[in-house]
Motif scaffolding. Structure first.
Motif, short mmCIF file in Angstrom:
data_model
loop_
_atom_site.label_atom_id
_atom_site.label_comp_id
_atom_site.label_asym_id
_atom_site.label_seq_id
_atom_site.Cartn_x
_atom_site.Cartn_y
_atom_site.Cartn_z
N ALA A 288 9.09 2.76 -4.74
CA ALA A 288 8.55 2.05 -3.73
C ALA A 288 7.66 0.91 -4.51
O ALA A 288 6.78 1.52 -5.33
CB ALA A 288 7.69 2.69 -2.66
N SER A 289 7.68 -0.41 -4.01
CA SER A 289 6.86 -1.41 -4.31
C SER A 289 5.59 -1.64 -3.50
O SER A 289 6.08 -1.67 -2.28
CB SER A 289 7.62 -2.66 -4.79
N TRP A 290 4.52 -1.70 -3.88
CA TRP A 290 3.24 -2.07 -2.95
C TRP A 290 2.55 -2.98 -3.39
O TRP A 290 2.21 -3.10 -4.57
CB TRP A 290 2.59 -0.73 -2.56
N HIS A 291 2.10 -4.11 -2.82
CA HIS A 291 1.11 -4.95 -3.11
C HIS A 291 -0.05 -4.90 -2.26
O HIS A 291 -0.04 -4.62 -1.37
CB HIS A 291 1.72 -6.28 -3.03
N SER A 292 -1.49 -4.94 -2.93
CA SER A 292 -2.75 -4.72 -2.44
C SER A 292 -3.73 -5.78 -2.84
O SER A 292 -4.36 -5.81 -4.05
CB SER A 292 -3.01 -3.41 -2.58
N TYR A 293 -3.88 -6.90 -2.08
CA TYR A 293 -4.93 -7.65 -2.11
C TYR A 293 -5.92 -7.50 -0.93
O TYR A 293 -5.88 -7.17 -0.10
CB TYR A 293 -4.48 -9.30 -2.14
N ASN A 294 -7.28 -7.96 -1.41
CA ASN A 294 -8.48 -7.95 -0.48
C ASN A 294 -8.03 -8.58 0.80
O ASN A 294 -8.96 -8.33 2.03
CB ASN A 294 -9.71 -8.28 -0.89
N PHE A 295 -7.32 -9.68 0.93
CA PHE A 295 -6.87 -10.55 1.98
C PHE A 295 -5.73 -9.86 2.66
O PHE A 295 -5.15 -10.63 3.59
CB PHE A 295 -6.85 -11.92 1.79
N ASN A 296 -5.04 -8.79 2.29
CA ASN A 296 -4.01 -8.12 3.00
C ASN A 296 -4.46 -7.37 4.14
O ASN A 296 -5.72 -7.45 4.63
CB ASN A 296 -3.25 -7.10 2.26
N GLY A 297 -3.53 -6.87 4.95
CA GLY A 297 -3.87 -6.20 6.32
C GLY A 297 -4.27 -4.74 5.98
O GLY A 297 -5.07 -4.08 6.58
N CYS A 298 -3.76 -3.93 5.07
CA CYS A 298 -3.96 -2.71 4.61
C CYS A 298 -4.90 -2.50 3.61
O CYS A 298 -4.53 -2.64 2.10
CB CYS A 298 -2.62 -1.74 4.59
N VAL A 299 -6.14 -2.59 4.00
CA VAL A 299 -7.03 -2.76 2.74
C VAL A 299 -8.23 -1.54 2.79
O VAL A 299 -9.37 -1.67 2.02
CB VAL A 299 -7.83 -4.07 2.98
#
Length: 502
Positions: A288-299
């Motif tokens: 699985a690929s996941w992207h995580s930035y502080n302006f995402n929904g899942c933070v």
């Protein structure tokens, strides 16, 4: 990554994207990456390991667990369609050597579908398909020869889209689209898979950041997940879509067994139903690929525990991109600490010297000078993980001693740890791991970052105390609560090597 300052939080409809047209620096292409052309440094390094999926881990041929830890090297997705050189900056041995000083073991390389195929979207005077393909193969081969694994990512693709989240009005591959197109994406992956078949040090990331849920204005999550997997005619998208199953099939039809990454919804920040809608892969080499930035929904850690952690318990998860829209590193510190505790890999955005005013830029120059403080924070953390770039000392040779002091009262306690380097060489970047007694929970600490707060804890150095000279002693510690056991931690290891205690 595209600029997504308005990326929606859960429950908020609508998002505005702007097309990222960036890049600077003196352009240069890598030479042929065979043994005669990679230079002495590459020749001396062990090649990157071939990888496969085993349960919820990536493993090497010898069965060792492998976590891809490194950076994104942007350029290949935009340079060819913006009148720049293919990678808009150096991709030679010196550039790779700069990455190795950060102990990078994986580089994610974003690509452009039309540039690879040489379709009508490439401007006149731009690189031809053969030139682009050779440049990508040369760079990937050079990285692998230097002991660095590669993730090839389909970043920009063809298809006219002007709905919610649109990055550009162009039909050509000049920005991030909500889904890959059926017209060209399967052929792109068939050709890429053929080119890298037999080189399982290379991972295929099938599509950068899907957002079919934005395209249907978040009106039907089931339809969006179905679109992601099956493609076809998808609500709000005016071109025929290639779903992840079609792209997996295109890769496997070539005989390639390379590990494949597929993402989720909301620019692959949402993996809530990934397990239910994952494509079928006959080889089992799917992650699985996941992207995580502080302006995402899942933070938040609660969101990560409840969704990403559920996926990571069954299949490997890779954070293909992480970053924050400031030049600090407080958010990525949380992401990396969580990922370290859950066996999840990460490649940060981005190894390009674009200036950090908008955030998520790791380097100030092609020599690898980190930006302040985003790049510094990521580099310092990466050094503690010892991913192994061919130059690291054997962590088993580290020598250390830990003295523990405890003051307790009621249900609280303070523990002071005196860490001494008893070896003959400096430790550059340290992580001190230990086991807390059952019922103890760390509430705050000093001179290190502690994660998680209970059980098997890792204390990671701060930027100002990353180096521990031979014979030097460092004081660190924490306050904790307990439920009756105020005893000392046990099982101390420094960068994986056991320490004596006193």
């Amino acid at each position: 990554m595209d600029i997504r300052r308005a990326l929606r939080a859960f429950g908020v409809a609508g998002v505005v994207l702007t097309c990222w047209a960036v890049g600077s620096g003196a352009p240069a292409l890598a030479g042929q990456a065979g043994p005669e052309r990679t230079g002495e440094a590459a020749a001396a390094a062990a090649a990157a390991p071939e990888l496969q999926v085993s349960g919820n881990r990536l493993v090497t041929e010898s069965g060792d667990t492998f976590r891809p830890l490194g950076v994104n090297r942007s350029g290949g997705e935009f340079g060819c369609v913006q009148g720049k050189e293919i990678f808009d900056g150096p991709v030679d041995q010196a550039a790779v050597d700069a990455m190795k000083t950060w102990h990078v073991n994986t580089v994610r390389v974003p690509l452009n579908e039309e540039c690879w195929l040489g379709t009508e979207g490439v401007p006149a005077g731009g690189p031809g398909a053969a030139e682009y393909q050779q440049a990508v193969e040369d760079y990937a081969n050079l990285l692998v020869a230097n002991g660095i694994n590669v993730i090839l990512d389909l970043h920009w693709s063809r298809g006219e889209y002007t709905g919610p989240g649109a990055g550009c009005p162009d039909v050509a591959a000049t920005c991030q689209k909500p889904m890959p197109d059926l017209q060209y994406a399967p052929e792109f992956w068939s050709q890429v898979a053929t080119a890298f078949k037999g080189n399982d040090a290379v991972i295929f990331d099938l599509f950068n950041e899907p957002y079919p849920d934005a395209a249907n204005n978040w009106s039907d999550a089931t339809a969006a997940w179905t679109c992601l997997r099956d493609g076809g005619t998808c609500a709000g998208i005016g071109y025929e879509v290639a779903g992840m199953q079609t792209l997996v099939d295109a890769v496997r039809a070539t005989g390639a067994t390379n590990v494949i990454m597929t993402g989720g919804l909301e620019w692959t920040n949402n993996l809530s139903q990934w397990l239910d809608y994952r494509p079928d892969d006959p080889t089992g080499n799917l992650m699985a690929s996941w992207h995580s930035y502080n302006f995402n929904g899942c933070v938040t850690t609660s969101c990560w525990d409840g969704t990403i952690g559920t996926v990571a318990a069954q299949v490997p998860v890779q954070i293909g991109e992480t970053g924050q829209d400031t030049c600090a590193h407080d958010y990525i510190d949380q992401v990396m600490n969580w990922a370290d505790a859950h066996g999840v890999g990460y490649t940060a955005w981005t190894w390009n010297p674009w200036g950090c005013t908008g955030g998520s830029v790791l380097i100030a120059d092609w020599n690898g000078t980190p930006t302040s403080t985003y790049g510094e924070g990521f580099r310092d953390h990466l050094l503690t993980q010892n991913p192994g770039d061919g130059t690291d000392p054997d962590p088993g040779t580290a020598a250390c001693r830990v003295a523990v002091g405890i003051q307790s009262w009621g249900t609280g306690l303070t523990e002071t740890l005196s860490l001494t380097n008893t070896g003959t060489t400096a430790v550059n970047g340290w992580s001190l791991a230990f086991d807390l007694p059952e019922g103890q929970t760390i509430t705050n600490g000093w001179n290190a970052t502690y994660s998680p707060g209970s059980g098997h804890v890792t204390a990671t150095h701060a930027a100002y105390n990353a180096t521990l000279a031979p014979g030097a002693t460092l004081s660190l510690g924490f306050q904790a609560t307990h439920t009756g056991n105020a005893g000392a931690p046990t099982g101390f290891t420094l960068n994986g090597s056991p320490c004596t205690t006193s």
